[in-house]
Structures are given as structure tokens and as C-alpha cells.
Design a protein around this motif. Structure first.
Motif, mmCIF file in Angstrom:
data_model
loop_
_atom_site.group_PDB
_atom_site.id
_atom_site.type_symbol
_atom_site.label_atom_id
_atom_site.label_comp_id
_atom_site.label_asym_id
_atom_site.label_seq_id
_atom_site.Cartn_x
_atom_site.Cartn_y
_atom_site.Cartn_z
ATOM 1 N N ARG A 220 0.821 -1.203 0.000
ATOM 2 C CA ARG A 220 0.000 0.000 0.000
ATOM 3 C C ARG A 220 0.865 1.268 0.000
ATOM 4 O O ARG A 220 0.545 2.251 -0.648
ATOM 5 N N LEU A 224 1.250 4.488 -2.772
ATOM 6 C CA LEU A 224 1.265 5.924 -2.477
ATOM 7 C C LEU A 224 2.487 6.602 -3.092
ATOM 8 O O LEU A 224 2.434 7.777 -3.454
ATOM 9 N N VAL A 233 4.540 11.053 1.942
ATOM 10 C CA VAL A 233 4.793 11.478 3.325
ATOM 11 C C VAL A 233 3.565 12.182 3.884
ATOM 12 O O VAL A 233 3.133 11.935 5.014
ATOM 13 N N GLN A 234 2.970 13.056 3.053
ATOM 14 C CA GLN A 234 1.814 13.822 3.515
ATOM 15 C C GLN A 234 0.583 12.936 3.730
ATOM 16 O O GLN A 234 -0.380 13.361 4.344
ATOM 17 N N LEU A 235 0.630 11.703 3.208
ATOM 18 C CA LEU A 235 -0.443 10.761 3.482
ATOM 19 C C LEU A 235 -0.069 9.820 4.622
ATOM 20 O O LEU A 235 -0.710 8.791 4.827
ATOM 21 N N GLY A 236 0.992 10.174 5.338
ATOM 22 C CA GLY A 236 1.320 9.441 6.555
ATOM 23 C C GLY A 236 2.262 8.265 6.360
ATOM 24 O O GLY A 236 2.361 7.409 7.229
ATOM 25 N N SER B 53 3.209 20.305 6.688
ATOM 26 C CA SER B 53 2.708 18.960 6.399
ATOM 27 C C SER B 53 3.672 17.884 6.880
ATOM 28 O O SER B 53 3.483 16.703 6.581
ATOM 29 N N VAL B 55 6.750 17.222 6.019
ATOM 30 C CA VAL B 55 7.769 16.715 5.103
ATOM 31 C C VAL B 55 9.148 17.177 5.560
ATOM 32 O O VAL B 55 10.127 16.437 5.491
ATOM 33 N N PRO B 75 3.341 10.149 11.828
ATOM 34 C CA PRO B 75 3.012 10.635 10.481
ATOM 35 C C PRO B 75 1.538 10.449 10.097
ATOM 36 O O PRO B 75 0.914 11.362 9.553
ATOM 37 N N ALA B 76 0.966 9.285 10.404
ATOM 38 C CA ALA B 76 -0.410 9.023 9.980
ATOM 39 C C ALA B 76 -1.395 9.937 10.712
ATOM 40 O O ALA B 76 -2.396 10.369 10.141
ATOM 41 N N ALA B 79 -1.439 13.245 9.142
ATOM 42 C CA ALA B 79 -2.129 13.169 7.853
ATOM 43 C C ALA B 79 -3.646 13.124 8.019
ATOM 44 O O ALA B 79 -4.388 13.426 7.085
ATOM 45 N N VAL B 84 -2.785 17.931 1.946
ATOM 46 C CA VAL B 84 -2.094 18.845 1.041
ATOM 47 C C VAL B 84 -2.565 18.639 -0.397
ATOM 48 O O VAL B 84 -2.671 17.511 -0.861
ATOM 49 N N MET B 103 -6.707 6.669 -2.010
ATOM 50 C CA MET B 103 -5.385 6.807 -1.395
ATOM 51 C C MET B 103 -5.430 7.828 -0.264
ATOM 52 O O MET B 103 -4.625 7.784 0.665
ATOM 53 N N GLY B 104 -6.386 8.743 -0.331
ATOM 54 C CA GLY B 104 -6.569 9.695 0.756
ATOM 55 C C GLY B 104 -6.992 9.033 2.055
ATOM 56 O O GLY B 104 -6.894 9.624 3.120
ATOM 57 N N ALA B 106 -5.516 6.448 3.239
ATOM 58 C CA ALA B 106 -4.338 5.750 3.776
ATOM 59 C C ALA B 106 -4.089 6.033 5.261
ATOM 60 O O ALA B 106 -3.893 5.102 6.028
ATOM 61 N N PRO B 107 -4.115 7.312 5.690
ATOM 62 C CA PRO B 107 -3.831 7.545 7.118
ATOM 63 C C PRO B 107 -4.889 6.968 8.053
ATOM 64 O O PRO B 107 -4.664 6.885 9.252
ATOM 65 N N LEU B 109 -6.235 3.874 7.507
ATOM 66 C CA LEU B 109 -6.198 2.414 7.397
ATOM 67 C C LEU B 109 -5.004 1.857 8.152
ATOM 68 O O LEU B 109 -4.021 2.534 8.367
ATOM 69 N N GLY B 110 -5.089 0.590 8.504
ATOM 70 C CA GLY B 110 -3.954 -0.085 9.110
ATOM 71 C C GLY B 110 -2.891 -0.377 8.071
ATOM 72 O O GLY B 110 -3.036 -0.008 6.915
ATOM 73 N N GLY B 111 -1.830 -1.074 8.482
ATOM 74 C CA GLY B 111 -0.683 -1.303 7.608
ATOM 75 C C GLY B 111 -1.017 -1.889 6.257
ATOM 76 O O GLY B 111 -0.603 -1.392 5.232
ATOM 77 N N GLN B 159 -9.370 12.430 3.128
ATOM 78 C CA GLN B 159 -8.526 12.352 4.326
ATOM 79 C C GLN B 159 -9.263 12.873 5.557
ATOM 80 O O GLN B 159 -8.840 12.647 6.668
#
Lengths: 341, 269
Positions: A220, A224, A233-236, B53, B55, B75-76, B79, B84, B103-104, B106-107, B109-111, B159
Motif C-alpha cells: 500500500r 502511495l 509522506v503527507q499521506l502518513g 505537512s 515533510v 506521520p499518519a 495526515a 495537502v 489513497m486519501g 491511507a492515514p 487504514l492499518g498497515g 482524508q
């Protein structure tokens, strides 16, 4: 009117269905490829476990089966490594051999083979191949990074140069050793799956499946990365960790495959590319599908290689390169003309 | 609107190696505010977006989001609070529009998860809101610039952030799509109380759509306040080193900025 994407998204059910289908295909391919060969075998004798000395039994279980299993393992590793490298390097034309990692790995293996370094070859050759593939991958990524960004065209060029240097070094080594050893190196170098014992097949299997699973676990995050490192990175995403893990796993896969079968080119390019067109770009499916697809591909490529001109064998690496080279040029043209990615 | 800062910068400094980019910047953005970051190229605007953000990390100073220091966010989790929208998004592989919007998630969801009903719902509602629901099955790389940007905004909405950072989101678009995007953003800020921090080059858009502006020059905050107060001839001349004519537009009631070029010199003499 442009064609719509085939499936708007990947669901768990679809991933399961595709992987089950490919697994069945692989199973059937293993059985069929073991049956097919230059010599016709008698099955009542070949499967007679009471007489493991019969020629039919030896051909099936000592010659063909390990070879077919090794082909599946090596092909699977190359397929998965190709899919992951394409995502990591953000380049659909990347594959272990094109960007020079396989070439680099082969230098490591050849040094051990040709110079006859003391110690057990079964562990020294893979270790040297792994170390060399990791070093090459690191160097290639570093050299094609311009202002903190990986340049896809620099990457291909650096890969070409890395391959040229590797080829030159290999010629140097073979020129320096005696002709018998040089012959051994040459045979190994063209990429062959023949005459490998089960113990070696098992070792390679372990060192292929584990890194392939590690890559799958990053799937996953690798998706990204297609949006760019910064957006990932901005999506964690912990991009540094994902890259470290994936590069290490890819280098292991290439090292394992090269150490046992030499450079078998273009499997890591063709398989993920064709699968992406059929099942989409989602790495959660693409990585395991490329593993199974790569396994099927190489099993059949090797079957063709050993039967087409039987009893003469075409080295399977020569066969894949002959098919893969034109395919690569076709992809490059397509990309340059902006017709899809 | 509550008078509560959601983003706070205190004496933030940043340098790429030994080249100083931000040199002690402090400001606050209130919850639900539409805030603009302006200034010439190289003044540090985009670096601020990267800092906000997560980075990049500041060399010195403090940045907090929702009252919590940025360094303390996994990080998650950051997010889930800050999304951004970059200037342009180029995808290396053929992904569908729905896949890009998902994909938005992602933060959230789990691994190694697959998206659940809740995620698909969030993505679909975001796509409906930005008017790209009927593009769901199309390939992202085949869309026009304006469509792409609306998909990327949908991804950011999926997100479910408190703060939306936009780095020159309309630079590559024509005027119709520019207005479309900014109308959409304004509506989102009004409906959901979403905080917008927008990096912009276009002073007229800033005056039309944003409530408060920060002008950066050489990595320092030159002026900060509502357009009425800070968008003056003097500020713009000092920050951009360009002569302009600032006047009120009769139709919108907002300020307009026009470059004067060398005409002023001619007409004065």
C-alpha cells in the motif's frame, strides 16, 4: 472517447479471485512442464517409488522436477522484484536486469566462482551475489538522483553503463582464470536452471519467498509512492523505512536468483507490465500476481528452452533476452510517444 | 467562527544546508479561516507548506497544529489532520480516479488493509462534492488539468482533515477552472468550517477569496492581515519590487491589483 479503467478499484474479493486463478495456473504449469521434455517417460515406471533407480524415475524426479521448481522460484522472485522496483523507482521500465542490478550481482557471484574462494560455495555465491546486488542498487539510485529526485532517464542510462561495466569485469575475470573455470562461468552466466539439487532449490525458495512477502507487506505504501515521495509522506507514509525495506528485499531477491541461475533477463520487466494492463496498478495485487505470473512465465520459458532444439538446449536467459529486448524497445517507444504508461 | 488558532508558528526558522529559507516566521491561523501565503518566488512559501505537512522539520522554532507540537505527531495522525493539494500531480502508473481518491484514506487504514465500506463512502462523498463522481472509473492520467485538480482535492477531502494546505493549486489551469476551484474551496470552508491555507501567486484571487494574507519576503513575514489592510501599493512594491495600481472593484467590492510596468515612469515625467 477514451476507454474507462477496467475496474474502478481493487477489492479483497477480486484480489483473491485473481491470485487463486494464477495459483491454479502455476500448479498446472508445474505438472505439465515436468511431463514435457526431450525424452518421453513412462509414467508407470516414473511414478514407481519402489524403484527409484529407473531412468524414468530419475528423469522426472532428479532432472525435471527440481528444474521446474527452481524455474518457478526464480521467475517468481524476478517478477515480484520487478513490480516492486518499478513502483519504488517510479519507472515502468525498471527491472533488475535493465537497471543493472543483475549485472552487479553476477560480478559478486563470478568472483567467488572463478577465483575459487575457499569455503562452501552454496552459501558464499548467494552471499556475494546479494552483497553485490545491494551495492549496485545503492550506487545506481545514488547516481541517478539529481537534486534529491530520482531521474527516470538517468536511471536507465546508469543501468546501461552498469551493465557494460559488469560485462567488462566479467570478461576480465574469465580472461584471467584457466579455460575450464572460464567455461563454467560462461555456462552459468547465460542463465540456466539445469542440474540443481533439491537442497539448493529449497535454499533459494526460502530466500525468495521471505523477501517477496516483505515486499507485499509494503504494497500500500508503494502505491502511495506513485503520487510522489512528498505526497506519500503527507499521506502518513514513512517513506524512508519503506524504501529501505523494499530495496533490501529486492536486492535479496535478485541476489538469490542470480546466484543460482545467472542473469535471466526481462522477466521482471515483462511480467509486471503485462499484468498491470490486465489487473491494474494496485501493488496489493500486482506484487503477488507478478510472483505467480513470473513463476509461470519462467517455467514455460525454460520448457521451451530445453525442448525447442532438443537434445540441444538453448540457455533460458538467452531466450528471455531475445523476447524481452524487443518488448522493452516497444514499451520505450510507447512511453516516448505518450501513449499511456 | 471560533477565535481559536488551529495552526500556530512561533519564530520558525529553516535552512537547506547553509542557505536560510525561513528566518523567524510567526503567525496563527484560526479554525475555519481562509488564509493566504503570498510573496515572490523563493520567499519561502512552499517551504512553509512542507514544514506544515511534516515533510520537513524546522531548524528552530515551534509549529503546532490543533494545539500540539508537530514533532509529537506520528506521520499518519498528522495526515488525518492536515491534507495537502500540490500544484500538479503526475502519476507514474495507470490508477483509476476512485483508486487515487481512496489513497486519501491511507492515514485511516492499518498497515496492509483493504478499504472498508466507511472508506469507500468517504471517497464517494468527496468525489460527489468536487463533481468528479462520474469520473470514478476513468484513468487519472487521462484527465484534463482541471479534472485532475478536482480529483486531488477529493483525495484531500477523503482524508477528512481539519486543515487543507494548497500549494498554488490553480497555477496550471485556465481562468474558468481557476474560478471553479476557488468557488469550491470557499464553499467547503463555509460548509465544513475547514481551515484553508493557500499559497498563491495571484493577488486578485487572494483578495477575492481569502480572509487574511501573509506576505513573505526573503524568509521573513513582511505583513499579515486582511486584504483591506495589507494589500497596499506600498506592501506590494516592497515585497515584489514592482509598481502596481491597487483599486477597489465596483462589482465585487474587493481590491484589484494591476501591474503598471514602465508606463508610470513615462506618465510621471
Amino acid at each position: 472517447m477514451r476507454p474507462a479503467a477496467r475496474q474502478p478499484r481493487l477489492t479483497r474479493e477480486r484480489a483473491r479471485a485473481v491470485l487463486a486463478g494464477l495459483a491454479v495456473l502455476l500448479g498446472a504449469s508445474l505438472v505439465l512442464a515436468a511431463i514435457i521434455g526431450g525424452v518421453r517417460i513412462d509414467f508407470s515406471r516414473a511414478l514407481d517409488f519402489a524403484h527409484p533407480d529407473s531412468p524414468d524415475f530419475v528423469i522426472l524426479f532428479r532432472a525435471r522436477l527440481p528444474r521446474v521448481l527452481l524455474g518457478a522460484t526464480v521467475g517468481g522472485g524476478l517478477g515480484a522484484a520487478g513490480a516492486a522496483l518499478q513502483a519504488l523507482l517510479r519507472n515502468p521500465l525498471a527491472s533488475p536486469d535493465v537497471i543493472g542490478i543483475s549485472g552487479g550481482a553476477s560480478i559478486g557471484a563470478i568472483l567467488v566462482l572463478a577465483l575459487g574462494v575457499g569455503g562452501p560455495a552454496w552459501i558464499l555465491v548467494p552471499a556475494a551475489a546479494f552483497a553485490a546486488s545491494l551495492a549496485t542498487l545503492g550506487a545506481i539510485v545514488r547516481l541517478s538522483t539529481v537534486h534529491g529526485r530520482l531521474n527516470p532517464y538517468s536511471l536507465l542510462l546508469v543501468g546501461v553503463i552498469a551493465n557494460t561495466i559488469a560485462a567488462a569485469l566479467i570478461m576480465l575475470v574469465t580472461a584471467m582464470v584457466d579455460s575450464l573455470r572460464a567455461q563454467g562461468v560462461l555456462v552459468w552466466l547465460t542463465g540456466s536452471l539445469a542440474q540443481r539439487p533439491y537442497s539448493l532449490v529449497a535454499t533459494v525458495f526460502v530466500f525468495t519467498v521471505l523477501p517477496a512477502l516483505a515486499l507485499w507487506a509494503q504494497a500500500r505504501s508503494l502505491n502511495l509512492l506513485a503520487l510522489g515521495e512528498e505526497t506519500a509522506v503527507q499521506l502518513g507514509t514513512d517513506v524512508a523505512r519503506v524504501r529501505r525495506t523494499s530495496f533490501l528485499a529486492s536486492a535479496l531477491l535478485v541476489g538469490a536468483s542470480v546466484s543460482v541461475s545467472g542473469v535471466i533477463g526481462f522477466v521482471g520487466l515483462i511480467v509486471p507490465h503485462c499484468l498491470r494492463l490486465a489487473i491494474g496498478s494496485d501493488q496489493r495485487l500486482l506484487i503477488p500476481a507478478s510472483f505467480l505470473g513470473g513463476a509461470v512465465f519462467l517455467v514455460w520459458a525454460d520448457t521451451v528452452a530445453r525442448t525447442l532444439l532438443a537434445p540441444t538446449e538453448i540457455p533460458v536467459g538467452v531466450l528471455t533476452a531475445l523476447c524481452g529486448g524487443p518488448f522493452f524497445i516497444f514499451l520505450l517507444r510507447r512511453q516516448e510517444e505518450g501513449r499511456g504508461i | 467562527m471560533s477565535r481559536e488558532p488551529v495552526v500556530r508558528l512561533e519564530d520558525v526558522r529553516f535552512a537547506y544546508r547553509d542557505r536560510s529559507v525561513l528566518d523567524g516566521v510567526s503567525f496563527e491561523v484560526e479554525r475555519g479561516e481562509r488564509f493566504g501565503l503570498l510573496g515572490p518566488t523563493g520567499s519561502g512559501k512552499s517551504t512553509l507548506v512542507r514544514l506544515l505537512s511534516g515533510v520537513l522539520r524546522p531548524s528552530a522554532g515551534r509549529i503546532s497544529v490543533g494545539g500540539r507540537d508537530l514533532g509529537g505527531y506520528p506521520p499518519a495522525e498528522l495526515a488525518r489532520r492536515v491534507a495537502v493539494v500540490p500544484q500538479e500531480t503526475a502519476l507514474d502508473f495507470p490508477f483509476s480516479v476512485l483508486e487515487v481518491v481512496l489513497m486519501g484514506r491511507a492515514p485511516h487504514l492499518g498497515g496492509f488493509g483493504f478499504e472498508g465500506d466507511r472508506d469507500v463512502e468517504a471517497a464517494e462523498s468527496a468525489m460527489t462534492r468536487t463533481g468528479v463522481a462520474d469520473l470514478a472509473g476513468r484513468f487519472f492520467h487521462e484527465l484534463s488539468g482541471g479534472e485532475k485538480q478536482r480529483v486531488v482535492i477529493a483525495r484531500a477531502l477523503a482524508q477528512e482533515p481539519e486543515v487543507l494546505l494548497l500549494d498554488e493549486p490553480t497555477t496550471s489551469l485556465d481562468i474558468r477552472h481557476v474560478v471553479e476551484i476557488f468557488e469550491l474551496l470557499s464553499a467547503l470552508s463555509r460548509e465544513r468550517g475547514m481551515t484553508l491555507v493557500v499559497v498563491l501567486h495571484d493577488l486578485n484571487l487572494a483578495a477575492l477569496y481569502l480572509q487574511r494574507l501573509a506576505f513573505l519576503k526573503h524568509g521573513r513575514l513582511y505583513a499579515c492581515g486582511p486584504p483591506e489592510e495589507v494589500m497596499t501599493y506600498r506592501t506590494i512594491r516592497d515585497v515584489y519590487e514592482t509598481d502596481v495600481y491597487v483599486h477597489r472593484n465596483d462589482l465585487t467590492g474587493r481590491l484589484n491589483v494591476l501591474p503598471l510596468g514602465s508606463v508610470t515612469a513615462g506618465s510621471r515625467t
